[in-house]
Design an enzyme around this catalytic site. Structure first.
Site, PDB file in Angstrom:
ATOM      1  N   GLU A   1     -16.821  20.527  41.079  1.00  0.00           N
ATOM      2  CA  GLU A   1     -17.872  20.623  42.084  1.00  0.00           C
ATOM      3  C   GLU A   1     -18.831  21.787  41.847  1.00  0.00           C
ATOM      4  OE1 GLU A   1     -15.672  20.664  45.739  1.00  0.00           O
ATOM      5  OE2 GLU A   1     -15.490  18.482  45.807  1.00  0.00           O
TER       6      GLU A   1
ATOM      7  N   GLU B   1       4.830  19.132  33.639  1.00  0.00           N
ATOM      8  CA  GLU B   1       4.757  20.534  34.053  1.00  0.00           C
ATOM      9  C   GLU B   1       5.867  21.395  33.472  1.00  0.00           C
ATOM     10  OE1 GLU B   1       7.061  21.218  38.145  1.00  0.00           O
ATOM     11  OE2 GLU B   1       5.337  19.905  38.392  1.00  0.00           O
TER      12      GLU B   1
END
Length: 266
Positions: free
Chosen positions: A77, A108
């Protein structure tokens, strides 16, 4: 591991829809207060990030699962909001971009993969790496921060447990302790909300400090749709007093709000 401790509520399946919503909201109300307690840590991190970026550094977020997705969202953004290059703020998620939509099993758990992922961007000592991990124990994030720090990068983190391994690996840790989740261990809830708030505060503060806001306006935003074009025209009209048609003409000529305002009557 406070985020993994038992919820303050039990027998959730026996609650009415109304009670579920009220109790979730009751827990959510505690999140801004937890973020407020972390403002001194956020201030220290934002100050350091800004200084590096003024010298040409970039900001990288690394995380897994919900934390990784939040980093990708915040990074993605920045270009449309502040008109910065797409490689200035970068979000990296364990398992690659496919993990944004679908969880990648065990992605992960590799402590060396984050540094490999960062390597694709030719990371340099002037850059900053911020690890995002609700638990504070994600191997992907710990390893990435440790190796980034060893390479001379500035390191920070946003975690939701105190005294974590992720925080120990970061020079500027931000610990937003949100407590037990409404659904035990579901850190996409309060912890995720806290991380989103902290990321909003970090990136917005840095961008303002870098001169990407004038007054309270996003003067460098990309005019990528009709809504944003209309918003830009209103900003130009407010600052210059010109008509909507004149504002649109200035925007077409100069490409953004800053250019339109700065070149008015020149």
């Amino acid at each position: 591991m406070i985020t993994e401790t038992t919820s303050h509520y039990d027998h959730l399946e026996q609650m009415s829809v109304h009670d579920l919503l009220v109790n979730i909201n009751k827990e959510d109300k505690t999140v801004p207060l937890a973020v407020e307690r972390a403002i001194p840590q956020l201030e220290a991190l934002a100050t350091q990030v800004t200084a590096r970026m003024r010298e040409g550094g970039r900001l990288f977020y690394i995380g897994a699962g919900t934390s990784g997705r939040l980093g990708v969202v915040d990074a993605s953004e920045c270009p449309p909001t502040y008109g910065v290059p797409h490689d200035l703020v970068v979000g990296i998620i364990a398992g690659g971009d496919g993990a944004i939509r679908k969880a990648v099993e065990f992605a992960e758990d590799d402590p060396n993969q984050a540094w490999k992922d960062l390597g694709a961007y030719k990371i340099e000592p002037i850059d900053t790496v911020v690890g995002i991990a609700a638990s504070g124990r994600t191997p992907y994030v710990i390893g990435g921060l440790q190796q980034a720090r060893a390479a001379g990068c500035l390191t920070g983190c946003i975690v939701c447990n105190p005294g974590s391994a992720v925080a120990a690996a970061a020079q500027f840790p931000v610990e937003v302790v949100t407590g037990p989740e409404f659904v035990t261990g579901s850190t996409r809830m309060k912890a995720g909300t806290a991380q989103k708030l902290a990321l909003n505060m970090l990136s917005t503060t840095v961008m303002i400090q870098l001169g990407r806001v004038r007054g309270n306006k996003m003067v460098d935003m990309q005019l990528s749709n009709i809504k944003l074009q209309q918003r830009a025209a209103r900003m130009v009209m407010d600052e210059t007093g010109v008509s909507e048609t004149e504002a649109q003409d200035l925007l077409a000529r100069f490409g953004n709000v800053r250019g339109a305002i700065d070149n008015y009557k020149k």
